[in-house]
Design an enzyme around this catalytic site. Structure first.
Site, mmCIF file in Angstrom:
data_model
loop_
_atom_site.group_PDB
_atom_site.id
_atom_site.type_symbol
_atom_site.label_atom_id
_atom_site.label_comp_id
_atom_site.label_asym_id
_atom_site.label_seq_id
_atom_site.Cartn_x
_atom_site.Cartn_y
_atom_site.Cartn_z
ATOM 1 N N GLU A 209 0.813 -1.212 0.000
ATOM 2 C CA GLU A 209 0.000 0.000 0.000
ATOM 3 C C GLU A 209 0.849 1.265 0.000
ATOM 4 O OE1 GLU A 209 -2.966 -0.373 3.048
ATOM 5 O OE2 GLU A 209 -3.841 -2.137 2.095
ATOM 6 N N ASP A 246 -4.342 -0.376 11.993
ATOM 7 C CA ASP A 246 -5.114 -1.544 11.558
ATOM 8 C C ASP A 246 -4.325 -2.758 12.026
ATOM 9 O OD1 ASP A 246 -6.439 -3.655 10.412
ATOM 10 O OD2 ASP A 246 -6.043 -3.085 8.335
ATOM 11 N N LYS A 341 -15.676 -1.764 2.211
ATOM 12 C CA LYS A 341 -14.936 -2.225 1.026
ATOM 13 C C LYS A 341 -15.952 -2.871 0.105
ATOM 14 C CE LYS A 341 -10.638 -3.404 3.472
ATOM 15 N NZ LYS A 341 -9.881 -4.520 4.093
#
Length: 429
Positions: A209, A246, A341
């Site tokens: 990411e 996270d 998502k």
């Protein structure tokens, strides 16, 4: 009527070099809407099914020709002649044709790509931006906001090949006056973090990411490095910039325990809740995602009772953008936020329903990318069009991440004061 005259599916590549699905929805006036389905690495067990071919001779079994064939065959046959503007009818027709609980027959990747492509075509047919069309579909026309970005600048867990257990360490520029300033702040911190890591002799390669993925002595060491970078960038931690985690705890939950291999520590649920609570006392962490395993609802309840009044507790693997599971979580007082998502549930309609349910219950909704992304920037329009208030779309490098940030810059330029950036007000506590 925005009449559908053709639908085409194809296999394209995502940001990890794995195949994913792209769909075109073509209207009778020549308009084409195109969209790609993203793909996750750390996935909840109850997510809608991403249909893969399993043929080891192609793409190591990860091909999506079956999903593409479902688009070019049964889905196309089903939707030809229908109105692209009637999103609910299109999505429900595909869900009904699939007939399974988790979209295993047609594939959530096939259904989602068509669902989003239809929305894009319908927006063009109406002559409005995608975010405006999404706001209409959401029943909130003209109600917009710019999201606070949760920028993942140190990657661990399943997103990186390092010894860091927690999957994402994020900065949130809550003190910015608008989104453009927030993006600038994040980029400056990102560059200062690179210098901090280099000065320590650490690796500055990036993970899936776009965040850095160094080997560190502990998870807290990642927070200390970020705190130093924030200060060196000239910002005040806790005022200008806050932090988020996270944990992706399901990835290190083994035999009923939380096993932080990188630190050599093993906790039960209460012990891990204490560990996380300690981090929130030492650092301005205002959001923790998947702080407990997706199946450990007792652990989730304990964590919520312990720190939920002051920390946003986001369910990702826990809720998988599924209204049935979210409803149960709301009733039991589990968490206080949902990660959104759309490939976890597989259609735009169901995604909007999850956002609406969360907001009605006083939960926040965080719009999110997946670790396997493409240049598709639909989530930027989704965040603005639902006034969700928060977005997770990775770090400040890799064009698969930056494409979403750049789309948000364009949208803010278009909307100006009609889409306020609310900063800290978007969070609990």
């Amino acid at each position: 009527m925005a009449k559908i005259v053709d639908i085409k599916g194809r296999e394209v590549l995502d940001s990890r070099g794995n195949p994913t699905v792209e769909a075109d929805v073509i209207l009778d006036n020549g308009i084409v809407g195109s969209a790609c389905a993203p793909s996750g690495a750390s996935t909840g067990s109850r997510e809608a099914l991403e249909l893969r071919d399993g043929d080891k001779s192609r793409y190591l079994g990860k091909g999506v020709l079956k999903a593409v064939a479902n688009i070019n065959g049964p889905i196309r046959d089903l939707l030809l002649g229908k109105d692209a503007a009637d999103q609910k009818a299109l999505d429900h027709a595909m869900i009904e044709l699939d007939g399974t609980e988790n979209k295993a027959k047609l594939g959530a990747n096939a259904i989602l790509a068509v669902s989003l492509a239809a929305a894009k075509a319908a927006a063009q047919a109406k002559g409005v931006p995608l975010y405006a069309h999404i706001a209409d579909l959401n029943g909130t026309p003209g109600q917009y906001s710019m999201p606070v970005p949760m920028m993942n600048i140190i990657n661990g867990g399943e997103h990186a090949d390092n010894n860091v257990d927690i999957q994402e360490f994020m900065v949130q520029p809550v003190g910015a006056k608008n989104f453009a300033e927030a993006l600038r702040m994040g980029a400056e911190i990102f560059h200062h973090l690179k210098a901090v890591l280099k000065a320590r002799g650490l690796n500055t390669a990036v993970g899936d990411e776009g965040g850095f993925a160094p080997n560190l002595s502990s998870n807290e060491d990642a927070l200390a490095a970020i705190a130093e970078a924030v200060e060196k960038a000239g910002y005040k931690l806790g005022d200008d910039v806050t932090l988020a985690l996270d944990c992706a705890s399901s990835e290190f939950f083994k035999d009923g325990k939380y096993d932080l291999e990188g630190e050599g520590k093993v906790f039960d649920a209460a012990g891990f809740a204490d560990y996380l609570a300690g981090l929130t006392q030492r650092y301005p962490i205002i959001s923790i995602e998947d702080g407990m395993d997706e199946s450990d609802w007792a652990g989730w309840k304990g964590l919520t009772d312990k720190i939920g009044a002051k920390v946003q507790l986001v369910g990702d693997d826990l809720f998988v953008t599924n209204t049935k599971i979210l409803k149960e979580g709301i009733e039991k007082g589990i968490g206080n936020s949902i990660l959104i998502k759309f490939n976890q549930i597989g259609s735009l309609t169901e995604t909007l329903e999850a956002i609406q349910m969360a907001k009605a219950a006083g939960y926040t909704a965080v719009i999110s990318h997946r670790s396997g992304e493409t240049e598709d920037s639909t989530i930027a329009d989704l965040a603005v069009g639902t006034a969700a208030g928060q977005i997770k779309t990775g770090s400040l490098c890799r064009s698969d991440r930056v494409s979403k940030y750049n789309q948000l810059l364009r949208i803010e330029e278009q909307l100006g004061a009609k889409a306020p950036y609310r900063g800290r007000a978007e969070f609990r506590g």
